[in-house]
Scaffold this motif. Structure first.
Motif, PDB file in Angstrom:
ATOM      1  N   ILE A  88     -10.533   7.376  -1.262  1.00 19.95           N
ATOM      2  CA  ILE A  88      -9.274   7.441  -0.513  1.00 19.95           C
ATOM      3  C   ILE A  88      -8.485   6.155  -0.680  1.00 19.95           C
ATOM      4  N   ALA A  89      -9.172   4.998  -0.590  1.00 16.45           N
ATOM      5  CA  ALA A  89      -8.481   3.718  -0.766  1.00 16.45           C
ATOM      6  C   ALA A  89      -7.856   3.633  -2.156  1.00 16.45           C
ATOM      7  N   SER A  90      -8.556   4.119  -3.179  1.00 13.97           N
ATOM      8  CA  SER A  90      -8.022   4.082  -4.544  1.00 13.97           C
ATOM      9  C   SER A  90      -6.784   4.962  -4.669  1.00 13.97           C
ATOM     10  N   VAL A  91      -6.814   6.137  -4.030  1.00 13.43           N
ATOM     11  CA  VAL A  91      -5.641   7.021  -4.062  1.00 13.43           C
ATOM     12  C   VAL A  91      -4.462   6.354  -3.368  1.00 13.43           C
ATOM     13  N   PHE A  92      -4.721   5.712  -2.231  1.00 13.49           N
ATOM     14  CA  PHE A  92      -3.640   5.038  -1.509  1.00 13.49           C
ATOM     15  C   PHE A  92      -3.050   3.897  -2.338  1.00 13.49           C
ATOM     16  N   ARG A  93      -3.902   3.211  -3.100  1.00 10.16           N
ATOM     17  CA  ARG A  93      -3.391   2.131  -3.939  1.00 10.16           C
ATOM     18  C   ARG A  93      -2.576   2.672  -5.110  1.00 10.16           C
ATOM     19  N   MET A  94      -2.984   3.788  -5.663  1.00  8.49           N
ATOM     20  CA  MET A  94      -2.245   4.396  -6.772  1.00  8.49           C
ATOM     21  C   MET A  94      -0.945   5.033  -6.292  1.00  8.49           C
ATOM     22  N   PHE A  95      -1.000   5.646  -5.090  1.00  7.90           N
ATOM     23  CA  PHE A  95       0.155   6.377  -4.556  1.00  7.90           C
ATOM     24  C   PHE A  95       0.398   5.937  -3.107  1.00  7.90           C
ATOM     25  N   PRO A  96       0.953   4.723  -2.882  1.00  7.21           N
ATOM     26  CA  PRO A  96       1.165   4.221  -1.516  1.00  7.21           C
ATOM     27  C   PRO A  96       2.013   5.150  -0.651  1.00  7.21           C
ATOM     28  N   SER A  97       2.869   5.948  -1.266  1.00  7.72           N
ATOM     29  CA  SER A  97       3.725   6.850  -0.486  1.00  7.72           C
ATOM     30  C   SER A  97       2.924   7.921   0.241  1.00  7.72           C
ATOM     31  N   ALA A  98       1.613   8.035  -0.053  1.00 10.66           N
ATOM     32  CA  ALA A  98       0.778   9.041   0.616  1.00 10.66           C
ATOM     33  C   ALA A  98       0.200   8.538   1.937  1.00 10.66           C
ATOM     34  N   ILE A  99       0.292   7.236   2.216  1.00  7.07           N
ATOM     35  CA  ILE A  99      -0.421   6.667   3.366  1.00  7.07           C
ATOM     36  C   ILE A  99       0.134   7.183   4.691  1.00  7.07           C
ATOM     37  N   VAL A 100       1.429   6.992   4.948  1.00  7.41           N
ATOM     38  CA  VAL A 100       2.014   7.400   6.231  1.00  7.41           C
ATOM     39  C   VAL A 100       1.868   8.898   6.482  1.00  7.41           C
ATOM     40  N   PRO A 101       2.162   9.773   5.501  1.00 12.09           N
ATOM     41  CA  PRO A 101       1.959  11.205   5.754  1.00 12.09           C
ATOM     42  C   PRO A 101       0.517  11.554   6.124  1.00 12.09           C
ATOM     43  N   CYS A 102      -0.470  10.886   5.511  1.00 10.15           N
ATOM     44  CA  CYS A 102      -1.872  11.169   5.844  1.00 10.15           C
ATOM     45  C   CYS A 102      -2.214  10.708   7.259  1.00 10.15           C
ATOM     46  N   VAL A 103      -1.672   9.565   7.661  1.00  3.09           N
ATOM     47  CA  VAL A 103      -1.935   9.061   9.016  1.00  3.09           C
ATOM     48  C   VAL A 103      -1.309   9.975  10.062  1.00  3.09           C
TER      49      VAL A 103
ATOM     50  N   GLY B 100       8.547   9.729   4.224  1.00  2.00           N
ATOM     51  CA  GLY B 100       7.500   8.803   4.664  1.00  2.00           C
ATOM     52  C   GLY B 100       7.394   7.536   3.841  1.00  2.00           C
ATOM     53  N   ASP B 101       8.315   7.337   2.905  1.00  2.00           N
ATOM     54  CA  ASP B 101       8.246   6.134   2.072  1.00  2.00           C
ATOM     55  C   ASP B 101       9.627   5.518   1.894  1.00  2.00           C
ATOM     56  N   VAL B 102      10.425   5.563   2.966  1.00  2.00           N
ATOM     57  CA  VAL B 102      11.763   4.979   2.906  1.00  2.00           C
ATOM     58  C   VAL B 102      11.892   3.897   3.979  1.00  2.00           C
ATOM     59  N   GLY B 103      12.699   2.877   3.689  1.00  2.87           N
ATOM     60  CA  GLY B 103      12.979   1.830   4.654  1.00  2.87           C
ATOM     61  C   GLY B 103      11.729   1.122   5.142  1.00  2.87           C
ATOM     62  N   PHE B 104      11.596   1.029   6.465  1.00  3.70           N
ATOM     63  CA  PHE B 104      10.447   0.352   7.084  1.00  3.70           C
ATOM     64  C   PHE B 104       9.132   0.984   6.663  1.00  3.70           C
ATOM     65  N   LEU B 105       9.109   2.303   6.536  1.00  6.01           N
ATOM     66  CA  LEU B 105       7.870   2.990   6.174  1.00  6.01           C
ATOM     67  C   LEU B 105       7.414   2.608   4.766  1.00  6.01           C
ATOM     68  N   HIS B 106       8.368   2.342   3.876  1.00  5.03           N
ATOM     69  CA  HIS B 106       7.999   1.904   2.524  1.00  5.03           C
ATOM     70  C   HIS B 106       7.285   0.558   2.585  1.00  5.03           C
ATOM     71  N   ALA B 107       7.826  -0.354   3.405  1.00  3.22           N
ATOM     72  CA  ALA B 107       7.183  -1.669   3.547  1.00  3.22           C
ATOM     73  C   ALA B 107       5.803  -1.527   4.169  1.00  3.22           C
ATOM     74  N   LEU B 108       5.670  -0.613   5.151  1.00  8.22           N
ATOM     75  CA  LEU B 108       4.373  -0.391   5.793  1.00  8.22           C
ATOM     76  C   LEU B 108       3.367   0.174   4.792  1.00  8.22           C
ATOM     77  N   ASN B 109       3.791   1.139   3.996  1.00  3.60           N
ATOM     78  CA  ASN B 109       2.913   1.703   2.968  1.00  3.60           C
ATOM     79  C   ASN B 109       2.455   0.626   1.994  1.00  3.60           C
ATOM     80  N   ALA B 110       3.394  -0.218   1.558  1.00  3.57           N
ATOM     81  CA  ALA B 110       3.064  -1.258   0.584  1.00  3.57           C
ATOM     82  C   ALA B 110       2.075  -2.263   1.166  1.00  3.57           C
ATOM     83  N   ALA B 111       2.269  -2.621   2.443  1.00  6.16           N
ATOM     84  CA  ALA B 111       1.360  -3.577   3.079  1.00  6.16           C
ATOM     85  C   ALA B 111      -0.040  -3.002   3.222  1.00  6.16           C
TER      86      ALA B 111
END
Length: 619
Positions: free
Chosen positions: A151-166, A204-215
């Motif tokens: 799961i961590a590897s998928v999140f690193r490859m595709f950070p835009s998936a983090i917020v929708p999964c949470v 889920g990967d725009v604005g603030f959420l994009h920064a959150l995904n990247a972090a």
């Protein structure tokens, strides 16, 4: 053969199998009865044993068995050619995998929802029970340790998936509360939940959420493993209707909707063409993977390794744990078992078929690498499958990229398509993780009872394993052992924050064979259950032999044959585990062969009838 024709024939084949072979198994072999009292009613406790509509149980079961297995296995195994991979998926699902899952579910339904490992102690003998439970514990520990890394590897490859999964977690809790409080139709809340999920994928990967995904994507692997296993602890001790069941149900809706989108994408790519990259390169829609590729660079022999590389898409021993560990505790009536046990496996087989099409044809519509270079046609496939040692990353990238091309053919923007497929993969790895944690809790509890029986009431003395008999103690033990294993650095590497979290990779090379071997041993238990009731078992013999011989063969080759073997490399841990595992298998098979001729028609002690009453073995 054209990809559309492959998808059509596979789909028709699975539907026909469900209404013919599946119906025969349910009616003539297992004799499912609507009048039987299921464990969910007889042992109802509001926590694990909960009467549940079959659509919800199907969702939980499907999401739990699917995970990333039917994605990763076919995506890797297509390196031997799309024809061998497709044939194993279709015929394996129909005649082996679905029979295995269905049989394990029915046997557990008729044994108070106990796991196949526990049931083995009665239909074979007590020694086999302990041996089986030890194999189950090892297999599940590896799953728990490795899936946090996946799961961590998928999140690193595709950070835009983090917020929708949470966000899926509070959605699942709301659905669970709705169902438990109102008991009404799930149609409306399910559609709302699905809509919210897709909104989070798009935004889920725009604005603030994009920064959150990247972090969050920059977190260390160990941080992710600890967080995910901590979540799994919570999910596994809460009542099943609170989080586990509704989350799996929602994910099953996501899976079914994505399957529908992929099928529509295949249609669109056939009649309209691919996305912008395909149009610019003039790439047509066809199978660009070779039909047969029997000697790919660096790959082991197709036979037997194809049959342990594609596991969940054809048969997986892990499924017997889901069937007998959670699903059997939730079914309202026995006839529902055909849809849940047999039907879910066929649906998974269709998913694996679409994965083969995505990796074998979808990639040909165009993939852009990080440097900006675009690959189309056969060059795209060759780029991802140049050699076996390329590993999981390129294969997973081929699936996500090929599937995204199908979605782009429908007019879905490329960024949204990639995010959707990233969420798809990560979500199903998550459902496998939390279900595996709950299953490991059952195994720990059963092992504690098998090794040191609980002292009789009033007998005095200390119950040394008392903590492991409770759900919190057993779950904490399951989580802690997985975290400790994950925290160990890979073999030969120093402990660093970069390496911590990869410990599950130490035993991962042996998991494929162990998992398939577990399927063979599960077949052994199902066969003995039926044989003791004078029910024919001929249809189990070939699948059982295949799943006992092929994994042992592959494990032997990995351990002892060639310069790359674990023995030659001095990897004594893997050699030791392989020897112990094959020794346990041989022991169980010898016990079974000796017992088999003597038990036909002899019902085991502790057996129950349809009403849940004890059966007198003497009758």
């Amino acid at each position: 053969m054209h990809p559309l024709l492959i998808a059509f024939l596979a789909g028709v084949g699975f539907v026909v199998a469900y209404h013919t072979y599946g119906r025969w198994l349910g009616g003539k072999i297992f004799k499912l009865s609507a009048n039987a009292v299921c464990p969910s009613r007889r042992l109802a406790d509001g926590n694990d044993y909960v009467e549940t509509p079959k659509s919800v149980v199907f969702g939980h079961h499907f999401a739990s068995i699917a995970g990333t297995g039917p994605i990763v296995g076919p995506a890797v195994a297509i390196i031997w050619g799309w024809v061998p991979a497709l044939l194993w998926v279709i015929f394996g699902s129909i005649f082996i995998g679905a029979v295995h899952d269905f049989g394990a579910l029915v046997v557990s339904l008729r044994n108070n929802g106990q796991t196949v490992g526990d049931i083995a102690g009665r239909v074979l003998n007590r020694r086999v029970r302990v041996l089986f439970l030890c194999i189950l514990f090892l297999a599940l520990m590896i799953v728990l340790a490795i899936f946090g890394l996946v799961i961590a590897s998928v999140f690193r490859m595709f950070p835009s998936a983090i917020v929708p999964c949470v966000i899926q977690i509070p959605i699942a809790v709301a659905i669970g509360a709705w169902l438990n409080r109102h008991g009404k139709s799930l149609l409306l809340p399910s559609l709302v939940a699905l809509g919210v999920m897709y909104v989070t994928v798009i935004y889920g990967d725009v604005g603030f959420l994009h920064a959150l995904n990247a972090a969050m994507a920059d977190w260390s692997l160990l941080q992710w493993v600890v967080l995910l296993l901590g979540y799994s602890y919570v999910a596994s001790v809460l009542p099943v209707w609170t989080l586990l069941q509704p989350r799996d149900y929602i994910n099953s809706l996501q899976l079914i909707s994505v399957l529908a989108l992929l099928v529509l994408g295949v249609l669109a790519a056939t009649f309209v063409g691919g996305g912008a990259e395909a149009a610019a390169a003039g790439a047509g829609f066809e199978m660009v993977a070779p039909a047969f590729n029997l000697s790919p660079a660096g790959a082991p022999a197709m036979f037997p390794f194809l049959f342990i590389t594609i596991a969940c898409g054809a048969i997986s021993g892990f499924h017997c744990l889901v069937s007998s560990g959670t699903s059997s505790k939730q079914l309202k009536q026995e006839p529902d078992a055909r849809m849940v046990g047999y039907g879910a496996m066929l649906t998974e087989g269709f998913l694996a078929t679409l994965v083969i099409l995505a990796c074998g044809a979808g990639v040909g519509l165009g993939l852009t690498e990080a440097g900006g270079e675009v690959f189309t046609g056969a060059a795209a496939w060759s780029h991802h499958y140049a050699q076996w040692s390329s590993g999981l990353g390129p294969a997973l990238g081929a699936f996500v990229g090929g599937s995204a091309n199908f979605l782009e053919a429908l007019g879905i923007p490329a960024a949204v398509a990639v995010a959707l497929m990233g969420v798809f993969v990560a979500s199903f790895a998550g459902t496998t993780l939390d279900t595996a944690c709950r299953l490991q809790r059952y195994i720990v509890q059963e092992l504690a009872n098998a090794v040191v029986p609980k002292p009789a009431e009033g007998a005095g003395g200390v119950d040394w394993l008392g903590a492991l008999r409770g759900k919190h103690g057993a779950t904490i033990f399951a989580v802690v052992t997985a975290v400790v294993m994950a925290a160990i650095p890979p073999a030969g590497a120093e402990w660093t924050w970069a390496n911590a979290g990869r410990g599950g990779l130490i035993l991962w090379p042996i998991f494929g064979a162990t998992n398939q071997l577990l399927g063979g041993l599960s077949f052994l238990v199902i066969a003995f259950y039926l044989w003791r009731r004078s029910v024919p078992v001929w249809f189990l013999i070939v699948p059982m032999i295949l799943m006992l011989v092929l994994p042992a063969w592959a494990m032997t080759l990995n351990a002892f044959v060639g310069e790359a073997s674990w023995w030659a490399q001095g990897n004594w841990l893997l050699v030791g585990v392989a020897v112990i595992t094959m020794g346990l298998e041989a022991w169980m098979v010898v016990e079974a062969v000796q017992l088999f001729p003597r038990v036909k028609g002899v019902v085991e002690a502790g057996a129950l009838d349809a009403a849940g009453n004890a059966v007198d073995p003497a009758r």
